[in-house]
Scaffold this motif. Sequence first.
Motif, PDB file in Angstrom:
ATOM      1  N   ASN A  83      -9.043  -7.062  14.909  1.00 54.97           N
ATOM      2  CA  ASN A  83     -10.482  -6.834  14.788  1.00 54.97           C
ATOM      3  C   ASN A  83     -10.768  -5.391  14.368  1.00 54.97           C
ATOM      4  OD1 ASN A  83     -13.133  -7.795  14.813  1.00 54.97           O
ATOM      5  ND2 ASN A  83     -13.498  -6.958  16.846  1.00 54.97           N
ATOM      6  N   SER A  84      -9.906  -4.894  13.477  1.00 59.30           N
ATOM      7  CA  SER A  84     -10.025  -3.502  13.051  1.00 59.30           C
ATOM      8  C   SER A  84      -9.256  -3.291  11.751  1.00 59.30           C
ATOM      9  CB  SER A  84      -9.449  -2.579  14.137  1.00 59.30           C
ATOM     10  OG  SER A  84      -9.274  -1.283  13.658  1.00 59.30           O
ATOM     11  N   PHE A  85      -9.933  -2.768  10.748  1.00 56.40           N
ATOM     12  CA  PHE A  85      -9.257  -2.396   9.514  1.00 56.40           C
ATOM     13  C   PHE A  85      -8.315  -1.233   9.784  1.00 56.40           C
ATOM     14  CE2 PHE A  85     -12.271  -5.093   7.528  1.00 56.40           C
ATOM     15  CZ  PHE A  85     -11.917  -5.276   6.204  1.00 56.40           C
ATOM     16  N   ARG A  86      -8.765  -0.277  10.571  1.00 60.02           N
ATOM     17  CA  ARG A  86      -7.971   0.919  10.856  1.00 60.02           C
ATOM     18  C   ARG A  86      -6.669   0.563  11.574  1.00 60.02           C
ATOM     19  NH1 ARG A  86     -11.240   4.550  14.156  1.00 60.02           N
ATOM     20  NH2 ARG A  86     -12.330   4.832  12.205  1.00 60.02           N
TER      21      ARG A  86
ATOM     22  N   ASN B 289       1.470  -0.190   8.165  1.00 58.28           N
ATOM     23  CA  ASN B 289       2.003   1.032   7.539  1.00 58.28           C
ATOM     24  C   ASN B 289       1.363   1.311   6.186  1.00 58.28           C
ATOM     25  OD1 ASN B 289       3.873   1.689   9.645  1.00 58.28           O
ATOM     26  ND2 ASN B 289       5.140   0.004   8.909  1.00 58.28           N
ATOM     27  N   ARG B 290       0.044   1.209   6.182  1.00 59.78           N
ATOM     28  CA  ARG B 290      -0.737   1.479   4.978  1.00 59.78           C
ATOM     29  C   ARG B 290      -1.915   2.360   5.353  1.00 59.78           C
ATOM     30  NH1 ARG B 290       1.319  -3.488   4.263  1.00 59.78           N
ATOM     31  NH2 ARG B 290       2.048  -4.068   2.192  1.00 59.78           N
ATOM     32  N   SER B 291      -2.515   2.948   4.340  1.00 59.40           N
ATOM     33  CA  SER B 291      -3.742   3.694   4.585  1.00 59.40           C
ATOM     34  C   SER B 291      -4.894   2.703   4.708  1.00 59.40           C
ATOM     35  CB  SER B 291      -4.010   4.669   3.438  1.00 59.40           C
ATOM     36  OG  SER B 291      -4.322   3.954   2.255  1.00 59.40           O
ATOM     37  N   GLN B 292      -5.955   3.129   5.369  1.00 56.25           N
ATOM     38  CA  GLN B 292      -7.112   2.251   5.488  1.00 56.25           C
ATOM     39  C   GLN B 292      -7.708   1.918   4.116  1.00 56.25           C
ATOM     40  OE1 GLN B 292      -9.899   3.285   8.553  1.00 56.25           O
ATOM     41  NE2 GLN B 292     -11.406   1.804   7.850  1.00 56.25           N
TER      42      GLN B 292
END
Length: 108
Positions: free
Chosen positions: A28-31, A38-41
């Motif tokens: 429940n979070s993109f961040r 292991n990716r940037s938002q």
Amino acid sequence: MQSEVQAASRCRIDLEQLRTFLEIVRMNSFRQAARNRNRSQPAVTAQIQVLEKALNTALFGRSGNRFSLTPMGTVYIRYAKRILDLHKQAMEEIATVSAPASHRGMDS
């Protein structure tokens, strides 16, 4: 309707997009999904935008920093899971079939 079906049949969706989508739903979070994958938002957001474009529908409704699944997003969860499960099963079967006979318990 016919043109939407034709467009959908030409869409390109990769397994990483599905994994990212399901991780966003799970966390429940993109961040947090970005962190776990292991990716940037921004990279995760871009993946979802490409997926939504390929599907020709919004999976998430957005309002400022908040988001929620759309009805189409809720439906797509089930299909994303099935696609990933089928891929896993296929890879397991391929590994079994391609294993040397001695590894499959066959005596030669």
